[in-house]
Design a protein around this motif. Structure first.
Motif, PDB file in Angstrom:
ATOM      1  N   ARG A  69       4.773  -3.543  -3.134  1.00  0.00           N
ATOM      2  CA  ARG A  69       4.876  -2.934  -1.806  1.00  0.00           C
ATOM      3  C   ARG A  69       3.717  -3.370  -0.909  1.00  0.00           C
ATOM      4  O   ARG A  69       3.756  -3.189   0.300  1.00  0.00           O
ATOM      5  CB  ARG A  69       4.888  -1.410  -1.925  1.00  0.00           C
ATOM      6  N   PHE A  70       2.675  -3.929  -1.500  1.00  0.00           N
ATOM      7  CA  PHE A  70       1.501  -4.352  -0.738  1.00  0.00           C
ATOM      8  C   PHE A  70       1.522  -5.862  -0.515  1.00  0.00           C
ATOM      9  O   PHE A  70       1.766  -6.624  -1.447  1.00  0.00           O
ATOM     10  CB  PHE A  70       0.214  -3.985  -1.492  1.00  0.00           C
ATOM     11  N   SER A  71       1.256  -6.266   0.731  1.00  0.00           N
ATOM     12  CA  SER A  71       1.123  -7.698   1.001  1.00  0.00           C
ATOM     13  C   SER A  71       0.043  -7.913   2.058  1.00  0.00           C
ATOM     14  O   SER A  71      -0.322  -6.991   2.794  1.00  0.00           O
ATOM     15  CB  SER A  71       2.466  -8.291   1.448  1.00  0.00           C
ATOM     16  N   LEU A  72      -0.486  -9.137   2.092  1.00  0.00           N
ATOM     17  CA  LEU A  72      -1.597  -9.458   2.990  1.00  0.00           C
ATOM     18  C   LEU A  72      -1.291 -10.754   3.733  1.00  0.00           C
ATOM     19  O   LEU A  72      -0.894 -11.745   3.111  1.00  0.00           O
ATOM     20  CB  LEU A  72      -2.877  -9.601   2.151  1.00  0.00           C
ATOM     21  N   THR A  73      -1.424 -10.719   5.047  1.00  0.00           N
ATOM     22  CA  THR A  73      -1.300 -11.955   5.828  1.00  0.00           C
ATOM     23  C   THR A  73      -2.562 -12.101   6.685  1.00  0.00           C
ATOM     24  O   THR A  73      -3.038 -11.132   7.263  1.00  0.00           O
ATOM     25  CB  THR A  73      -0.061 -11.932   6.748  1.00  0.00           C
ATOM     26  N   ASP A  74      -3.083 -13.316   6.706  1.00  0.00           N
ATOM     27  CA  ASP A  74      -4.336 -13.578   7.424  1.00  0.00           C
ATOM     28  C   ASP A  74      -4.058 -14.474   8.625  1.00  0.00           C
ATOM     29  O   ASP A  74      -3.593 -15.597   8.465  1.00  0.00           O
ATOM     30  CB  ASP A  74      -5.314 -14.252   6.446  1.00  0.00           C
ATOM     31  N   ASN A  75      -4.302 -13.944   9.804  1.00  0.00           N
ATOM     32  CA  ASN A  75      -4.177 -14.775  11.010  1.00  0.00           C
ATOM     33  C   ASN A  75      -5.575 -15.276  11.386  1.00  0.00           C
ATOM     34  O   ASN A  75      -6.393 -14.522  11.920  1.00  0.00           O
ATOM     35  CB  ASN A  75      -3.550 -13.973  12.151  1.00  0.00           C
ATOM     36  N   VAL A  77      -7.615 -11.676  12.320  1.00  0.00           N
ATOM     37  CA  VAL A  77      -7.148 -10.359  11.880  1.00  0.00           C
ATOM     38  C   VAL A  77      -6.313 -10.580  10.630  1.00  0.00           C
ATOM     39  O   VAL A  77      -5.380 -11.389  10.648  1.00  0.00           O
ATOM     40  CB  VAL A  77      -6.273  -9.657  12.956  1.00  0.00           C
ATOM     41  N   PHE A  78      -6.669  -9.915   9.533  1.00  0.00           N
ATOM     42  CA  PHE A  78      -5.734  -9.942   8.415  1.00  0.00           C
ATOM     43  C   PHE A  78      -5.016  -8.602   8.373  1.00  0.00           C
ATOM     44  O   PHE A  78      -5.582  -7.555   8.706  1.00  0.00           O
ATOM     45  CB  PHE A  78      -6.388 -10.367   7.091  1.00  0.00           C
ATOM     46  N   THR A  79      -3.747  -8.667   8.063  1.00  0.00           N
ATOM     47  CA  THR A  79      -2.894  -7.484   8.123  1.00  0.00           C
ATOM     48  C   THR A  79      -2.394  -7.109   6.742  1.00  0.00           C
ATOM     49  O   THR A  79      -1.883  -7.954   6.012  1.00  0.00           O
ATOM     50  CB  THR A  79      -1.691  -7.740   9.071  1.00  0.00           C
ATOM     51  N   ILE A  80      -2.586  -5.844   6.386  1.00  0.00           N
ATOM     52  CA  ILE A  80      -2.060  -5.316   5.136  1.00  0.00           C
ATOM     53  C   ILE A  80      -0.752  -4.617   5.475  1.00  0.00           C
ATOM     54  O   ILE A  80      -0.713  -3.750   6.354  1.00  0.00           O
ATOM     55  CB  ILE A  80      -3.029  -4.291   4.503  1.00  0.00           C
ATOM     56  N   THR A  81       0.310  -5.006   4.785  1.00  0.00           N
ATOM     57  CA  THR A  81       1.593  -4.342   4.997  1.00  0.00           C
ATOM     58  C   THR A  81       1.946  -3.560   3.733  1.00  0.00           C
ATOM     59  O   THR A  81       1.913  -4.113   2.635  1.00  0.00           O
ATOM     60  CB  THR A  81       2.692  -5.372   5.329  1.00  0.00           C
ATOM     61  N   ILE A  82       2.224  -2.298   3.921  1.00  0.00           N
ATOM     62  CA  ILE A  82       2.667  -1.456   2.802  1.00  0.00           C
ATOM     63  C   ILE A  82       4.088  -1.002   3.132  1.00  0.00           C
ATOM     64  O   ILE A  82       4.318  -0.394   4.174  1.00  0.00           O
ATOM     65  CB  ILE A  82       1.774  -0.211   2.590  1.00  0.00           C
ATOM     66  N   THR A  83       5.023  -1.323   2.248  1.00  0.00           N
ATOM     67  CA  THR A  83       6.403  -0.881   2.476  1.00  0.00           C
ATOM     68  C   THR A  83       6.665   0.370   1.640  1.00  0.00           C
ATOM     69  O   THR A  83       5.951   0.634   0.680  1.00  0.00           O
ATOM     70  CB  THR A  83       7.410  -1.976   2.086  1.00  0.00           C
ATOM     71  N   ASP A  84       7.716   1.093   2.007  1.00  0.00           N
ATOM     72  CA  ASP A  84       8.145   2.293   1.270  1.00  0.00           C
ATOM     73  C   ASP A  84       6.944   3.196   0.949  1.00  0.00           C
ATOM     74  O   ASP A  84       6.643   3.467  -0.216  1.00  0.00           O
ATOM     75  CB  ASP A  84       8.886   1.863  -0.017  1.00  0.00           C
ATOM     76  N   LEU A  85       6.279   3.632   1.975  1.00  0.00           N
ATOM     77  CA  LEU A  85       5.066   4.434   1.837  1.00  0.00           C
ATOM     78  C   LEU A  85       5.323   5.714   1.028  1.00  0.00           C
ATOM     79  O   LEU A  85       6.366   6.357   1.189  1.00  0.00           O
ATOM     80  CB  LEU A  85       4.545   4.790   3.237  1.00  0.00           C
TER      81      LEU A  85
END
Ligand code: NAG
Length: 194
Positions: free
Chosen positions: A71-77, A82-90
């Motif tokens: 459910r956790f992923s990381l994308t770095d711009n 800015v790096f963004t942490i995405t958490i799905t189905d919290l």
């Protein structure tokens, strides 16, 4: 906006900026933005849960590796830094303290995130519906129960209709009883039929 701050929490980390509170909703997706300073574009980034002390780091996701929890992923711009942490189905258990971390050669730079997980608006709608059901439904149940009581006499007539022999037996048995006993007997027959 990025005031480089003080506070050596341990030998190998430095805390950058003030703690940021982020609110997410159960079952939904949440993006957490972690800005970082110029010069750290090529450094590894990670997202750590809890105290995140040296030796007991609970790393949820790190750039360049697959997260244990999908459910956790990381994308770095690297353009916007800015790096963004995405958490799905919290989930409620996701609530708590986290750190956005940028790996360094001497020390890692941490910025604190306080994650709050709340019930989404859909839950409130369901609750409101449940309330309406309760307000409308409860009187209906009472009316239904009252009707059922009245229907007991209807039940007797339906016995007469569907099974005259059974009714005759009830009636005959009643003849051998005192009136009080007869009532009791009929009640028993009602309940066994219904
Ligand atoms: C980084 O963000 C900028 C501005 O939002 C966007 O134009 C660019 O495509 C992003 N780059 C990546 C690699 O996502």
């Amino acid at each position: 906006m990025w005031d480089v701050l003080f506070l050596f929490s341990s030998i190998c980390t430095v805390v950058v900026g003030a703690a940021k509170t982020v609110t997410g909703y159960i079952g939904e997706q949440l993006d957490i933005r972690c800005p970082y300073e110029s010069g750290y574009e090529s450094n590894a980034k990670y997202f750590c849960k809890g105290e995140c002390n040296i030796g007991t780091k609970n790393i949820m996701v790190k750039s360049g590796s697959i997260a244990r929890d999908q459910r956790f992923s990381l994308t770095d711009n690297k353009t916007t830094r800015v790096f963004t942490i995405t958490i799905t189905d919290l989930r409620p258990e996701d609530e708590g303290q986290y750190w956005c971390a940028v790996e360094g050669t001497v020390y890692d730079r941490y910025s604190e995130i306080m994650l709050l997980v709340k019930f989404g608006s859909f839950v409130i709608v369901v609750t409101a519906e449940a309330l309406v059901l309760l307000l409308i439904g409860f009187p209906l149940v009472i009316v239904a129960l009252r009707k059922r009581k009245k229907n007991k006499s209807l039940l007797l007539s339906s016995i007469i209709e569907s099974s005259p022999v059974l009714y005759k037996q009830i009636e005959d048995t009643g003849h051998y009883c005192t009136p009080e006993d007869r009532d009791t007997y009929t009640t028993v027959v009602y309940s066994s039929v219904s």
